[in-house]
Design an enzyme around this catalytic site. Sequence first.
Site, mmCIF file in Angstrom:
data_model
loop_
_atom_site.group_PDB
_atom_site.id
_atom_site.type_symbol
_atom_site.label_atom_id
_atom_site.label_comp_id
_atom_site.label_asym_id
_atom_site.label_seq_id
_atom_site.Cartn_x
_atom_site.Cartn_y
_atom_site.Cartn_z
ATOM 1 N N CYS A 89 0.837 -1.195 0.000
ATOM 2 C CA CYS A 89 0.000 0.000 0.000
ATOM 3 C C CYS A 89 0.875 1.250 0.000
ATOM 4 O O CYS A 89 1.614 1.481 -0.950
ATOM 5 C CB CYS A 89 -0.977 -0.040 1.170
ATOM 6 S SG CYS A 89 -2.314 1.181 1.048
ATOM 7 N N ALA A 90 0.823 2.071 1.012
ATOM 8 C CA ALA A 90 1.655 3.272 1.080
ATOM 9 C C ALA A 90 3.066 2.964 1.557
ATOM 10 O O ALA A 90 3.993 3.734 1.301
ATOM 11 C CB ALA A 90 1.001 4.297 2.004
#
Length: 179
Positions: free
Chosen positions: A100-101
């Site tokens: 994800c991030a």
Amino acid sequence: MVYILLAPGFEEAEALVPADLLRRANIETALVTVTGKPVPGSHGITVTADIALEDVDLSKADMVVLPGGGLGYKNLGGEPRVERLVKEAAEKGLWVAAICAAPTLLGKWGLLTGKDAVCYPGMEEGLTGAQARMDQRFVTDGKIITGRAAGSAFDFGLALVEALVGRDEAGKVRHDIYY
């Protein structure tokens, strides 16, 4: 041993789905708190970690995993001990994984140079030094595994299993969960 690092605001699916799949493959896996307390996830699920960050022993490690989550990855990235640990793991040739991030932290820390990687859509500029492969759910390049987002948690987790114990074992886990 796989260490999955948890900071307040972590994306629960990105940490717990891979942990579940790794444990189904009989891979020793520890949820690690960077705060020393039960860790609240981004969707109100609080997890009691297995160990504290200071108890991580890279001499016993095979992999370090960073889940995302809007606040979670920021809290991981704001903790200097996490950066030191991840860089040391990479220097020792251990697997490093982020979803994800969190892959943007690997970019910030200089671990993606010359690699293919994926992250949460719209954050590609944070994959410093990498070629973004945003059409992929996960990317394995050398000893780095990156995943796109919470919706990729099963694919990402199975990629971790495959990296550590092979395609056949990952296939057994995939079959056992009817994925």
